[in-house]
Design an enzyme around this catalytic site. Structure first.
Site, mmCIF file in Angstrom:
data_model
loop_
_atom_site.group_PDB
_atom_site.id
_atom_site.type_symbol
_atom_site.label_atom_id
_atom_site.label_comp_id
_atom_site.label_asym_id
_atom_site.label_seq_id
_atom_site.Cartn_x
_atom_site.Cartn_y
_atom_site.Cartn_z
ATOM 1 N N GLU A 162 0.822 -1.178 0.052
ATOM 2 C CA GLU A 162 0.121 -0.144 -0.093
ATOM 3 C C GLU A 162 0.675 1.131 0.018
ATOM 4 O OE1 GLU A 162 -3.773 -0.068 0.581
ATOM 5 O OE2 GLU A 162 -3.686 -2.194 0.118
ATOM 6 N N HIS A 230 -4.058 1.744 7.551
ATOM 7 C CA HIS A 230 -2.653 1.781 7.307
ATOM 8 C C HIS A 230 -1.921 2.601 8.480
ATOM 9 C CE1 HIS A 230 -4.272 2.857 3.083
ATOM 10 N NE2 HIS A 230 -3.668 1.637 2.904
ATOM 11 N N CYS A 347 -2.756 11.318 3.926
ATOM 12 C CA CYS A 347 -3.110 10.377 2.967
ATOM 13 C C CYS A 347 -3.093 11.108 1.617
ATOM 14 C CB CYS A 347 -4.357 9.723 3.027
ATOM 15 S SG CYS A 347 -4.984 9.022 4.364
HETATM 16 O O1 SUG Z 1 -7.779 2.977 0.799
HETATM 17 N N1 SUG Z 1 -10.557 5.108 1.311
HETATM 18 C C1 SUG Z 1 -9.164 4.985 1.121
HETATM 19 C C2 SUG Z 1 -8.604 5.900 2.133
HETATM 20 C C3 SUG Z 1 -6.804 5.893 1.967
HETATM 21 C C4 SUG Z 1 -6.152 6.670 2.993
HETATM 22 N N2 SUG Z 1 -4.867 6.432 2.773
HETATM 23 C C5 SUG Z 1 -3.900 6.619 3.741
HETATM 24 N N3 SUG Z 1 -4.229 6.110 4.883
HETATM 25 N N4 SUG Z 1 -2.525 6.753 3.236
HETATM 26 C C6 SUG Z 1 -8.725 3.586 1.220
HETATM 27 O O2 SUG Z 1 -9.358 2.939 2.120
HETATM 28 C C7 SUG Z 1 -12.713 4.773 0.386
HETATM 29 C C8 SUG Z 1 -13.587 4.564 -0.956
HETATM 30 C C9 SUG Z 1 -14.975 4.326 -0.911
HETATM 31 O O3 SUG Z 1 -15.276 3.729 0.111
HETATM 32 O O4 SUG Z 1 -15.794 4.969 -1.771
HETATM 33 C C10 SUG Z 1 -11.355 4.427 0.155
HETATM 34 O O5 SUG Z 1 -10.846 3.901 -0.566
#
Ligand code: SUG
Length: 416
Positions: A162, A230, A347
């Site tokens: 990731e 994460h 993020c």
């Molecule tokens: O991968 N949310 C992302 C958020 C990513 C956050 N990034 C870090 N922590 N670096 C994920 O979970 C939600 C999409 C939705 O539900 O429509 C989403 O993909």
């Protein structure tokens, strides 16, 4: 050659929506079905970038990927009888969270003296697994200068990777050689552990890192269970400082010892659970912050507005600012549209330490370009999307045209 840290923020794409696609991401699940506001979301992102451009003098960005993704839609054989979450996946704007675009090892850390980037395969989640081919295409352009950058292919499945969200770098200064810390999860809990240890080890080898300067640490299973999908939801590092919740790692003291063995100057700023509970840290995203070194050498923490609204988090932040620690300022920013999908200020950015002159200038922000971005977004991004709209042909055309207008304005038509 002067190496500086540049934040490359993801511009929020015109298809931004709340489909509840990420199991284990509490914000994504709890906003499932809500209307989203792509225009407001993207403008919030540009405002955040403007603030950091003024603070740091350099700021980059990465572009939304092509959506809806016809390739994925075709592979899923969507015919209207499928689950709504499958229908939504090709529309996801999740590439906005560029901390998951790649893992980056700056040139001073690598054997061949170039900055290495490996796009994250994001294999755990369908809507995210579609990102890497287009991300790779973009990284190859933005960081195409082969005297300075090496861009790899992704880690092969099934090892989930990731990217920078599970990677921290400790160093005396951004341009000095550092120690790279890789944080992985172990499967077996209620929620997926999205970063696999072998993926982290493979990236470290591919980047030509000195094994003595790499540390591999297990994430606390209880943190994953509480919604820290994460590591960057519970800790962040900058230069010699590790800012972390007390329950971030499986063996907290062991983690500090392991990092200190490789990087003796480590300074830990730990937030104890009796000051801010793990649940409150995850709700407010206190640690999903940008920990920046300001030009005068002091550090500032860019946090979501939600932190100021939390009594326990803000009391802790005020006490920290009043103390003589390395973090002198806590600055809230409004990224609520992204936050509702589990994406805070950290993020939304990928950190790359490099010579800014080596980056394709089309990916670098200026005040004038921020004006241009705002103009294109205001004119082209949909104001609102309801999850029931996903699949609609007119909306699809609007999203495709909006992205094309952006690429055209930035002279990046080769990404269409
Ligand atoms: O991968 N949310 C992302 C958020 C990513 C956050 N990034 C870090 N922590 N670096 C994920 O979970 C939600 C999409 C939705 O539900 O429509 C989403 O993909």
């Amino acid at each position: 050659m002067s190496l500086i840290e540049i934040n490359f923020d993801g511009i929020v794409g015109p298809s931004h929506n709340y489909a509840g696609l990420s199991l284990g991401n509490i914000a994504s699940a709890s906003h499932k079905g809500d209307p989203s506001y792509p225009r407001a979301a993207a403008l919030q992102g540009v405002t955040k970038m403007r603030g950091n451009l003024a603070r740091l003098g350099a700021q980059g960005f990465l572009l939304p990927l092509p959506r809806p993704n016809a390739l994925l839609a075709g592979a899923l054989n969507l015919d209207g009888t499928e689950a709504p979450q499958l229908r939504a996946a090709p529309w996801s704007a999740s590439s906005m969270w560029t901390a998951n675009a790649a893992t980056v090892s700056p040139a001073p850390d690598t054997q061949d003296g170039t900055c290495h980037l490996t796009p994250a395969n994001l294999v755990t989640m369908l809507h995210r697994a579609q990102e890497w081919p287009d991300t790779l295409r973009m990284l190859d352009i933005a960081f195409g200068n082969r005297d300075h950058f090496t861009v790899h292919g992704p880690v092969p499945p099934t090892f989930g990777d990731e990217g920078a969200a599970n990677h921290m770098r400790l160093c005396e200064g951004h341009g000095a050689a550092g120690v790279e810390v890789f944080v992985y999860g172990k499967t077996g809990g209620a929620f997926p552990a999205r970063q696999h240890e072998q993926a982290s080890r493979l990236v470290a080898r591919a980047h030509g890192l000195d094994p003595a300067k790499c540390v591999f640490i297990e994430q606390n299973p209880a943190a994953i269970e509480a919604g820290a999908f994460h590591n960057d939801v519970v800790s962040v590092a900058n230069e010699r400082v590790l800012f972390t919740h007390a329950e971030a790692f499986a063996d907290q003291a062991g983690a500090y010892d392991a990092i200190r063995a490789a990087f003796p100057a480590l300074e830990v700023v730990e937030v104890p659970s009796d000051a801010v509970t793990l649940a409150e840290a995850i709700r407010t995203y206190l640690f999903n912050a940008q920990l920046l070194t300001l030009p005068d050498g002091a550090m500032a923490l860019i946090v979501p507005e939600e932190c100021r609204e939390s009594a326990s988090v803000w009391a802790w932040a005020e006490a920290m600012m009043a103390s003589n620690g390395p973090i002198r300022e806590v600055i809230p920013v409004d990224v609520r549209q992204s936050m509702a999908n589990g994406g805070g200020p950290a993020c939304l950015r990928l950190r790359v330490v490099c010579d800014p002159a080596a980056v394709d200038p089309r990916f670098m922000l200026s005040e004038a370009k921020a004006d241009l971005l705002e103009q294109v977004i205001a004119q082209n991004w949909p104001e609102q999307i309801d999850p029931a709209d996903l699949g609609d042909e007119t909306l699809a055309s609007q999203i495709v045209a909006a992205r094309a207008a952006l690429l055209n304005a930035l002279d990046l038509n080769e990404l269409i």
